[in-house]
Scaffold this motif. Sequence first.
Motif, PDB file in Angstrom:
ATOM      1  N   ARG A 139       0.828  -1.198   0.000  1.00 18.69           N
ATOM      2  CA  ARG A 139       0.000   0.000   0.000  1.00 18.69           C
ATOM      3  C   ARG A 139       0.859   1.243   0.000  1.00 18.69           C
ATOM      4  N   ILE A 148      -4.276   0.522  -1.985  1.00 15.52           N
ATOM      5  CA  ILE A 148      -3.849  -0.855  -1.728  1.00 15.52           C
ATOM      6  C   ILE A 148      -3.820  -1.603  -3.058  1.00 15.52           C
ATOM      7  N   TRP A 168      -2.643 -10.149   5.240  1.00 14.75           N
ATOM      8  CA  TRP A 168      -2.114  -8.783   5.161  1.00 14.75           C
ATOM      9  C   TRP A 168      -3.202  -7.808   4.732  1.00 14.75           C
ATOM     10  N   THR A 172      -4.552  -4.723   6.876  1.00 16.07           N
ATOM     11  CA  THR A 172      -4.309  -3.380   6.359  1.00 16.07           C
ATOM     12  C   THR A 172      -5.602  -2.587   6.263  1.00 16.07           C
TER      13      THR A 172
END
Length: 308
Positions: A139, A148, A168, A172
């Motif tokens: 990102r 992202i 992930w 995120t």
Amino acid sequence: MIARVNICHFIFWMGIMCCPHLTIAQQGSPIIAFASDTQAPLFFEYITRKIDHNEKATELIFKDIIAIHPSSLFILGDVVSLGYSNAKWKKMDTYLKWCADDSIPVYAALGNHELMLNAKKGKRKFQSRFPMHNFTGYREIVDSVAVILLNSNFSKMADTDITKQDNWYKATIKAMDDNPAIKFVIVGCHHSPFTNSKVVSPSLQVQQKFVPAFINSKKCVLFLSGHSHNFERFNVQGKYFLVIGGGGGPHQPLLSGKELTPDISHAYKPMFHYLEVKRYGDSMQIISRQLKADFSGFNDGLIFSVTR
């Protein structure tokens, strides 16, 4: 919706009139540019697809991007037609140098063409040009907008890589939702979760792995993809999904009258295009820049805004 766009335009152009010495990118929040499928046609596509000076279109897209001087450019895969081939990177390397010379960082997601025929070599050449890229997602934050980028080439990924990316991505999204400095989140990958292309199908794996977290996020407002060489716009559960595969790849026909998902921009179908995004406070304006049919320049073909 229309009123909001008009107000944004009024503020935007008044700023330019009052400070004509400033570039567009210097007026308020920075511009973020997005493109996809900038690859030149392969030899067999000159027979099987509609070709219209595609490589020239890609060159003009990059020239227009340089002219608006975005703070960042994101390419959503199929940057070139064959990732392992030095020859296929030659023109793109020139365009990337233009961006570097103009201090425009370029980030990219892997497409299927980068991994075609020789995935290992293609991935290595791709990584050398986009060193910030991560095979299992990464990102970047521009102003207060988090972008992202995800890898949707699931057939080329080990199960452990798919799991790593899943974990992930979800972490995120949560971190961005919890971060007060982030106003909006844009998610991008190469394969489209929704498309009415007659050539490529919607990615069920993208629908299953990427869409739910996007839908459930309070800050995710825009899901961008390519693979389908068209402009398509979908509203699914109140969230926008855009296909922006007009960077130069051969045009793909769309289903007519038998849409898999309703395209709310069915009347706007430019051959070549890219996207310009800019935040205005708590709203974000999205402009599709379309190349004119006579290749004489670009128009703002479609403008809309989103709010959280």
